[in-house]
Design an enzyme around this catalytic site. Structure first.
Site, PDB file in Angstrom:
ATOM      1  N   ASP A 181       0.833  -1.286   0.177  1.00  0.00           N
ATOM      2  CA  ASP A 181       0.070   0.159  -0.031  1.00  0.00           C
ATOM      3  C   ASP A 181       0.859   1.038   0.061  1.00  0.00           C
ATOM      4  OD1 ASP A 181      -2.601  -0.921  -0.197  1.00  0.00           O
ATOM      5  OD2 ASP A 181      -2.621  -1.172   2.178  1.00  0.00           O
ATOM      6  N   ASP A 182       1.847   1.323   0.877  1.00  0.00           N
ATOM      7  CA  ASP A 182       2.629   2.461   0.994  1.00  0.00           C
ATOM      8  C   ASP A 182       3.302   2.711  -0.247  1.00  0.00           C
ATOM      9  OD1 ASP A 182       2.068   3.392   3.529  1.00  0.00           O
ATOM     10  OD2 ASP A 182       3.474   2.222   4.420  1.00  0.00           O
TER      11      ASP A 182
END
Length: 407
Positions: A181-182
């Site tokens: 996600d990051d």
């Protein structure tokens, strides 16, 4: 360099280098909000669009001493917010009015969802022909898997990354943070800014497609290439395939991590370990030699560290110019003088009137400094203010609110 010297030419009249950019943030969960958070941290006017009744990320634990979620405050700080039901035609029309005032839209719904509501890329480009429209999803806008739902661990597993993570003799392990996600958020923000640069040069907007899967594979150090060409990829735990000795070592009161690749550093390390003759031993002269004798050099370091306290191990090896660190907890890191001097914790007033140390931006700008300016807003906090800015009248606001389109 002292911090004051780095910031000696700083301006204090701007929130950051993206101060003139407006971003419409129609995202949920983490990857999309993180892309928008980066742009907000850098000074963009990011307008988070939530559904009426949305209460923000409910993830626990709450930040101690507050009623606020750590997740909500991490990815939605520095933003303004408006609540619009995009599923209704009048909500979609209101959204497109907002898009007409923006430079960029970010969304992270399953591909095709926003188009089905009348607010996809083709709809938005009619409202703003040069719009940059960033879509962040699990698998991308096209491809055989594109219509599947996607979360961070799914991308880690599908990519091959999870198969290599964990101890040598243990099962595959996910990352302890939302890594895919990051990284998708980082790639999304960077790609959107690249598209914005192209727009500024040519007047052309475009659709930008970033997926969790593509992002984690891209940041896997070329391992997809090795997999494609038949290389045997193994799980290394805390060791590193290309150099030795590099590992996590037990001390009398905790662990340290040492990383060594340069041959000159090996010579220095043998002096610290009290066996300088090994710095000239033909078995260990080069990094390639040491990798071939990995277990031997690793044991030398492990034996020397085992009965010594962390502080002695780190100070002695650090003095020799070799990379080493105590293995901290996040609680330890939160007290570290260097972490604090880098402004990685910034005391911030939150929506409930409390304050908390929120994680500060990673990048530092000498001319246009950035910061955590305020905590996350409530999802409908700026609805009237923002829609008035784009020409929605009070009478229209009242009608939309009565119909449940806005909150």
């Amino acid at each position: 360099m002292k911090k004051e010297e780095f910031y000696k030419d700083a301006r204090h009249d701007l929130p950051g280098p993206l101060a003139s950019i407006r971003v419409v943030d129609a995202t949920t969960a983490w990857a999309g909000p993180m892309a928008a958070c980066l742009l907000a941290d850098y000074g963009a006017d990011v307008i988070r669009v939530a559904m009426p009744g949305d209460e923000g990320l409910p993830w626990k634990p709450l930040i101690r001493g507050t009623s606020r979620s750590f997740g909500e405050e991490t990815v939605n700080r520095n933003k303004r917010s408006v609540a619009i039901d995009l599923r209704e035609p009048s909500g979609a029309e209101t959204f497109l009015t907002l898009v007409a005032s923006a430079d960029m839209v970010i969304e992270n719904f399953k591909p095709g969802t926003l188009a089905g509501w009348g607010v996809g890329y083709d709809d938005c480009r009619k409202a703003k022909p040069d719009i940059v429209y960033l879509s962040v999803s699990g698998w991308g806008q096209f491809g055989p898997e594109s219509q599947r739902p996607g979360y961070d661990p799914g991308a880690l597993a599908h990519s091959g990354w999870m198969a290599l993570n964990g101890s040598k003799d243990g099962p595959p392990s996910k990352a302890p943070t939302f890594l895919a996600d990051d990284l998708a958020g980082l790639h999304g923000a960077l790609a959107a800014l690249a598209a914005l640069r192209h727009r500024d040069a040519t007047g052309e907007g475009q659709h930008v497609d970033v997926s969790l899967l593509d992002s984690i594979i891209y940041q896997s150090n070329g391992y997809l290439t090795l997999g494609a060409t038949g290389d045997s990829l193994e799980r290394w735990g805390s060791e590193v395939r290309v150099c030795a000795p590099t590992n996590c070592y037990q001390c009398a009161d905790g662990h340290v991590f040492l990383a060594l690749i340069l041959d000159s550093h090996w010579v220095r390390l043998t002096e610290v370990l009290g066996c300088p003759e090994l710095g000239r031993d033909p078995r260990y002269l080069t990094n390639e030699d040491r990798v071939a004798h990995r277990d031997e050099v690793d044991s030398l370091v492990a034996d020397w560290c085992r009965d010594r306290p962390q502080e002695e191990v780190v100070s002695t090896i650090d003095a020799a110019g070799i990379v080493i660190s105590v293995v901290n907890t996040f609680a330890d890191a939160a007290q570290d003088p260097h972490v604090l001097d880098r402004d990685l914790l910034q005391q911030t007033e939150l929506l409930d009137g409390s304050s908390a140390p929120l994680t500060g931006p990673a990048a530092k700008f000498s001319r246009t400094p950035v910061s955590v300016r305020h905590g996350a807003p409530s999802p409908n906090q700026h609805t009237d203010e923002i829609l008035a800015e784009v020409g929605v009248t009070k009478e229209q606001l009242d009608l939309l609110r009565q119909a449940g389109i806005i909150d």
